[in-house]
Design an enzyme around this catalytic site. Sequence first.
Site: not given
Length: 768
Positions: A359-360, A490, A602-603
């Site tokens: 999906w990046d 995640e 994580k992000q």
Amino acid sequence: MNQDYIIPNNWSILEEGFDAERVEASESLFSLGNGAMGQRANFEENYSGSTFQGSYIAGIYYPDKTKVGWWKNGYPEYFAKVLNAPNWIGINVSINGEALDLHTCKDVKDYRREFNMKEGWYERSFTAIMPNELEVEVKVLRFLSLKRNELGAIKYELTVKNVDANIIFEPYLDSGITNEDANWEEKFWKTLEINTIADRGFITAKTFKTEFHATAFMQSRLFQDDREVKTGFSKIQENEKISFRYEVAAKKGEKVALQKFGGYVTDMNHQREQLVFAANNVLENAVSAGFETLLEEQKQAWAEIWEMADIAIQGDVKAQQGIRFNIFQLNQTYLGTDARLNIGPKGFTGEKYGGSTYWDTEAYCIPFYMATKNHEVARNLLTYRYNHLGRAIENAEKLGFTNGAALYPMVTMNGEESHNEWEITFEEIHRNGAMVVAIKRYVDYTGDFSYIPEKGLEVMIAIARFWQQRANYSTQKDKFVILGVTGPNEYENNVNNNWYTNYIAKWCIDYCVASIEKVKQEFASDYSRIIEKTGLSAEEVSNWKEVSEKMYFPYSEEYKVFLQQDNFLDKEIVPVSELSRAQRPINQKWSWDRILRSCYIKQADVLQGFYFFEDHFSKAELEKHFDFYEPLTVHESSLSPCVHSIQAAALGRMEQAYEFYLRTSRLDLDDYNNEVKEGCHITSMAGTWMSIVEGFGGMRIVDGKLSFNPRIPNGWEGYSFKLNFRDQILKINVAPEKTSFTLEGHDPLEIHVNGNVVKVEPSVPLTV
């Protein structure tokens, strides 16, 4: 401790001094690519030390059987592997009977690597003292042709400094290769035939299972003191290898050079029975042109790319080197000329993550390619997903979804899901939303709504169907909920009501409904075709709307923020600043159980939603959520710093925005996560571009017009970039006290600057 051996330079990646400990990291950083093929920066001559060999062909993959402890219904049967392809760069070298091998040399002096990003070539040079006391000076220059994308070229120059010497070059092709990351240590290629035509060598091999056919090829020319030598050669043929042996007597101090031309032709572009013929043609044309002409072609091709894609920074060499490295690698990986291809997370620099697309691409890469190339490139990326719609519907059917609902894969080569971690593959369903975000971004930026009736609406309908079925009604809440998911963070698996997932699900439905109405009003024939093809009814759309209108969003009255998921506040909330550096990165130091129970992110997760849907929220709301979530974020995803940099800039926090920018732009060069030897983070590199253009430049689309709110980090003297906006090129030059705009086009362009509408006239600089 981050690595710091890459020397700062505006246009080159430079390494000085030989260190066996960093060979594999440098093999990643100095990787070559031309969109159609690529290779890690492995040495041409034999190296017996630790090395990660890797040559790759775009679009060719192998379905490596899934390796799990026990099988769950719905698991993909394979993980799509980017394949290590037959090696064509190898040149064994021996001098007076001794093999040249930097691992066994007594001393290596004046070792230097340079990747000239401006011109697109890679050079390595050194002086070595061999075990037989020979002092050998070597300089190697290599590139993969952008203009002739099946071709690469090497010039290997060697001078023995202290004695006359007998030098043997053995250029070879080798198809007996394996993948670094094979699940079952299988070989993925079967060698079919080895051919020679005079001094040209060819190996044709096919992949097991997927039946891709490729022919690797080579031809070499020998020079002494820059004069071509027509010498005899002997041929050495093995089961999976072909070598040519060239022997030359050289005087002390005399330069001897081997020029090697090689590469791949595949059955993606040629008839199988014509592969050797096609490869022979590539060599014929390459040798006829000559190495220097090919190199000049390369320089010109890169000059054309940089003319549009460059971001120039004055006053900060490390920041400049970082952004150009990112732009360079993105262009090496994908040039937009083939709609069958996509942007792999490691590009041609390594094998980790497999697959050609995540999906990046939709979330991070499309804006870069849309703005720095023509809009057909972005359309090709959208078409890639449209072409895989049938497979996305099959992926959903395997999980029990019906009626044409689609779940786009987490990882894929051909549209089929090929990722096999349950909590990622089947829970990280927010990726479906990125497909629709990309369509809207394309329409907003290009003004080309026609993609939606032609292709996009079918994708949006299938995704809306998925969200309507994936949500379920909670009688307790009198709301629709989405259970058992993993958000962008995640480090939380199998949670209920991840805010970002619920929000993007609602938005996808709303945008699809609005698009259906617009197509119905303005594209009647397309509307009829789509309704007939999809079987969409008014009742079904009404069911979607009910889910959207009653979607549940977890919220904290105490903190006045949307919660990442229902039970986020059950966690012990301890900011990252109180976490010992010895415990970082937690993904390498902690058990997975401990990570999942922690509050660490994580992000960007909630903040990812605030990035995509910035105009849905006030600046005060962004600030409140940024101040709550960023202190809990460990930024252990390559996709994390760029989003936070953009948002910090929007909040006027330029020192923090710059820190995040430097981290995203030098993630690999400085090896923040101690993993660059596995390959570079290609897709997150597009986020680096966004950090400057959307972050510092404040670029947005407002009411169909470009909008800017420029800022500049302390210490920068200025920066500039270009945008291809609706077939007009706008150059933006930001200095501490002013911003200037220059338009290359025929018609005036109205833009917003700091909230005011101004008009830029063609070829007349406007300063604000």
